[in-house]
Design an enzyme around this catalytic site. Structure first.
Site, PDB file in Angstrom:
ATOM      1  N   GLU A  81      -4.806   2.128  -4.604  1.00 31.93           N
ATOM      2  CA  GLU A  81      -3.349   2.232  -4.501  1.00 31.93           C
ATOM      3  C   GLU A  81      -2.769   1.025  -3.761  1.00 31.93           C
ATOM      4  O   GLU A  81      -1.733   1.116  -3.129  1.00 31.93           O
ATOM      5  CB  GLU A  81      -2.948   3.538  -3.807  1.00 31.93           C
ATOM      6  CG  GLU A  81      -3.910   4.040  -2.763  1.00 31.93           C
ATOM      7  CD  GLU A  81      -3.625   3.500  -1.365  1.00 31.93           C
ATOM      8  OE1 GLU A  81      -4.388   2.629  -0.923  1.00 31.93           O
ATOM      9  OE2 GLU A  81      -2.665   3.973  -0.715  1.00 31.93           O
ATOM     10  N   ASP A 127       0.853  -1.196   0.000  1.00 27.49           N
ATOM     11  CA  ASP A 127       0.000   0.000   0.000  1.00 27.49           C
ATOM     12  C   ASP A 127       0.887   1.244   0.000  1.00 27.49           C
ATOM     13  O   ASP A 127       1.857   1.331   0.758  1.00 27.49           O
ATOM     14  CB  ASP A 127      -0.902  -0.016   1.240  1.00 27.49           C
ATOM     15  CG  ASP A 127      -1.942   1.100   1.222  1.00 27.49           C
ATOM     16  OD1 ASP A 127      -3.139   0.790   1.078  1.00 27.49           O
ATOM     17  OD2 ASP A 127      -1.546   2.276   1.365  1.00 27.49           O
TER      18      ASP A 127
HETATM   19  P1  GH3 Z   1      -1.888   5.351   4.335  1.00 31.24           P
HETATM   20  O1  GH3 Z   1      -0.430   5.682   4.440  1.00 31.24           O
HETATM   21  O2  GH3 Z   1      -2.478   5.088   5.673  1.00 31.24           O
HETATM   22  O3  GH3 Z   1      -2.132   4.244   3.371  1.00 31.24           O
HETATM   23  O4  GH3 Z   1      -2.575   6.660   3.780  1.00 31.24           O
HETATM   24  P2  GH3 Z   1      -3.311   6.837   2.400  1.00 31.24           P
HETATM   25  O5  GH3 Z   1      -3.615   8.266   2.226  1.00 31.24           O
HETATM   26  O6  GH3 Z   1      -2.502   6.210   1.322  1.00 31.24           O
HETATM   27  O7  GH3 Z   1      -4.592   5.922   2.617  1.00 31.24           O
HETATM   28  P3  GH3 Z   1      -6.042   5.957   2.041  1.00 31.24           P
HETATM   29  O8  GH3 Z   1      -6.436   4.516   1.805  1.00 31.24           O
HETATM   30  O9  GH3 Z   1      -6.924   6.743   2.962  1.00 31.24           O
HETATM   31  O10 GH3 Z   1      -5.970   6.728   0.659  1.00 31.24           O
HETATM   32  C1  GH3 Z   1      -5.866   6.087  -0.543  1.00 31.24           C
HETATM   33  C2  GH3 Z   1      -5.947   7.131  -1.621  1.00 31.24           C
HETATM   34  O11 GH3 Z   1      -5.525   6.592  -2.842  1.00 31.24           O
HETATM   35  C3  GH3 Z   1      -7.331   7.631  -1.865  1.00 31.24           C
HETATM   36  C4  GH3 Z   1      -7.331   8.010  -3.308  1.00 31.24           C
HETATM   37  O12 GH3 Z   1      -7.229   9.404  -3.443  1.00 31.24           O
HETATM   38  C5  GH3 Z   1      -6.073   7.392  -3.857  1.00 31.24           C
HETATM   39  N1  GH3 Z   1      -6.322   6.552  -5.001  1.00 31.24           N
HETATM   40  C6  GH3 Z   1      -6.943   5.354  -5.051  1.00 31.24           C
HETATM   41  N2  GH3 Z   1      -6.953   4.891  -6.335  1.00 31.24           N
HETATM   42  C7  GH3 Z   1      -6.334   5.807  -7.097  1.00 31.24           C
HETATM   43  C8  GH3 Z   1      -6.018   5.900  -8.487  1.00 31.24           C
HETATM   44  O13 GH3 Z   1      -6.328   5.040  -9.292  1.00 31.24           O
HETATM   45  N3  GH3 Z   1      -5.340   6.995  -8.920  1.00 31.24           N
HETATM   46  C9  GH3 Z   1      -4.956   7.989  -8.047  1.00 31.24           C
HETATM   47  N4  GH3 Z   1      -4.285   9.018  -8.546  1.00 31.24           N
HETATM   48  N5  GH3 Z   1      -5.238   7.921  -6.739  1.00 31.24           N
HETATM   49  C10 GH3 Z   1      -5.912   6.871  -6.252  1.00 31.24           C
HETATM   50 MG    MG Z   2      -2.211   4.175   1.289  1.00 35.20          MG
HETATM   51 MG    MG Z   3      -5.130   2.108   0.946  1.00 33.97          MG
END
Ligand code: GH3
Ligand code: MG
Ligand code: MG
Length: 327
Positions: free
Chosen positions: A229, A187
């Protein structure tokens, strides 16, 4: 394009005249050539009705020609059968365009089309021998169907952003797994903040980069995009120790990788932009870190249990301060 080759089969069955033959051996490669070039320009879906109109017009032309007798085809470029010069040139151009289009990714559809076109070319070289013609035309059809199936399979199982296999592919793979393996959940750290700071597009670029690193660096491991992600890496036949060592290298290579991007506050006015570029201030070096949890099967555990255990290990990695591998 597939329609065009199948249509050619039908047209030849309906009307066995040299004029129809000549038209077919020129039109089919030309259709392939045209559609290959159009796809390259990205006009695929909006323009699909143009294709229908074109194919219908071609059908009418073939029909009219089949009714015309005494057409003069003695010109050296049109003389047929065998395949006239224009037909060969059209074939060569279409084949070159397909290969150029297929390279270097070797996606199923362009590769299948190239093969089908070759089969069509062989078929059309034997118009006088119905057995050969039918055999190679059938081959062309079968290749096309196989390529279409493969392409739609990839659509369902491959993630378009990173090019990695997706979660469905992982679930498929888990069903055919032996008893000895390790699974890692990966992650990206603070990715929400990264997106907010640098924009979603640069976030996507980072996901591609992380996906690329995971798939290259993992010796014996296969990377999947689990969703958002999050990634998984599956190590068939590996112990948790071996996998953890491998993952530590990956984690390190992601941490040290610096990605050059244009800063988002890039000025709109070009003269101002040029001045700023002159000062070298518009490029930024970015990097991200990842947290990884890894687990292997305990007595009687299903792959789903192992994924859950890897998820819990990932949680511990986050709690422990991120940018680390936990088990
Ligand atoms: P942590 O270190 O605890 O993992 O913090 P985090 O901010 O990474 O965790 P969280 O799961 O809250 O956030 C995941 C973010 O990933 C939310 C979203 O904006 C981003 N995200 C998810 N899928 C995609 C994608 O396909 N493209 C982009 N650019 N961002 C994405
Ligand atoms: Mg994350
Ligand atoms: Mg995550």
């Amino acid at each position: 394009m597939a329609l065009s080759i199948l249509g050619a089969l039908a047209a030849w069955d309906l009307a066995h005249t040299p004029a129809v033959y000549t038209l077919l051996v020129v039109l089919v490669p030309l259709n392939v050539l045209l559609s290959t070039l159009r796809v390259e320009r990205g006009a695929r879906y909006r323009a699909s009705y143009i294709w229908f109109v074109l194919l219908i017009l071609e059908g009418i032309a073939i029909f009219l020609l089949s009714k015309t007798q005494n057409l003069d085809l003695s010109h050296w470029a049109l003389k047929s059968p065998p395949n006239p010069l224009v037909g060969r040139v059209a074939f060569a151009a279409a084949f070159a365009a397909l290969v150029w289009r297929a390279w270097p990714e070797y996606k199923p559809l362009p590769v299948g089309l190239s093969a089908a076109l070759i089969a069509f070319f062989i078929a059309e070289s034997w118009p006088a021998s119905p057995g050969n013609y039918a055999a190679f035309m059938t081959a062309a059809g079968v290749i096309l169907v196989a390529a279409l199936l493969q392409e739609s399979h990839q659509l369902a199982f491959r993630d378009p952003l990173t090019g990695l296999p997706g979660r469905r592919a992982l679930e498929e793979r888990l069903r055919a797994l032996g008893g000895h393996y390790a699974i890692a959940m990966v992650d990206v750290d603070h990715f929400k903040k990264f997106n907010d700071t640098h924009g979603h597009d640069i976030g996507d670029q980072v996901l591609r980069l992380v996906g690329g690193r995971l798939s290259q660096a993992a010796k014996g491991g296969v990377a999947y995009r689990y969703g958002g992600e999050e990634f998984s890496v599956l190590f068939p036949g590996a112990s948790v120790d071996d996998a953890a060592r491998e993952l530590e290298d990956i984690r390190n290579s992601i941490e040290t990788y610096k990605m050059a991007v244009r800063s988002p506050d890039r000025p709109k006015k070009t003269d101002e932009g040029a001045k700023r570029r002159g000062e070298g201030g518009t490029e930024q070096m970015l990097s991200v870190t990842v947290s990884i949890g890894v687990a292997g099967p305990k007595e009687g555990a299903t792959p789903q249990h192992v994924i859950k255990a890897a998820d819990e290990a990932l949680y511990r990695a986050k709690q422990g301060g991120r940018n680390r591998v936990s088990r």
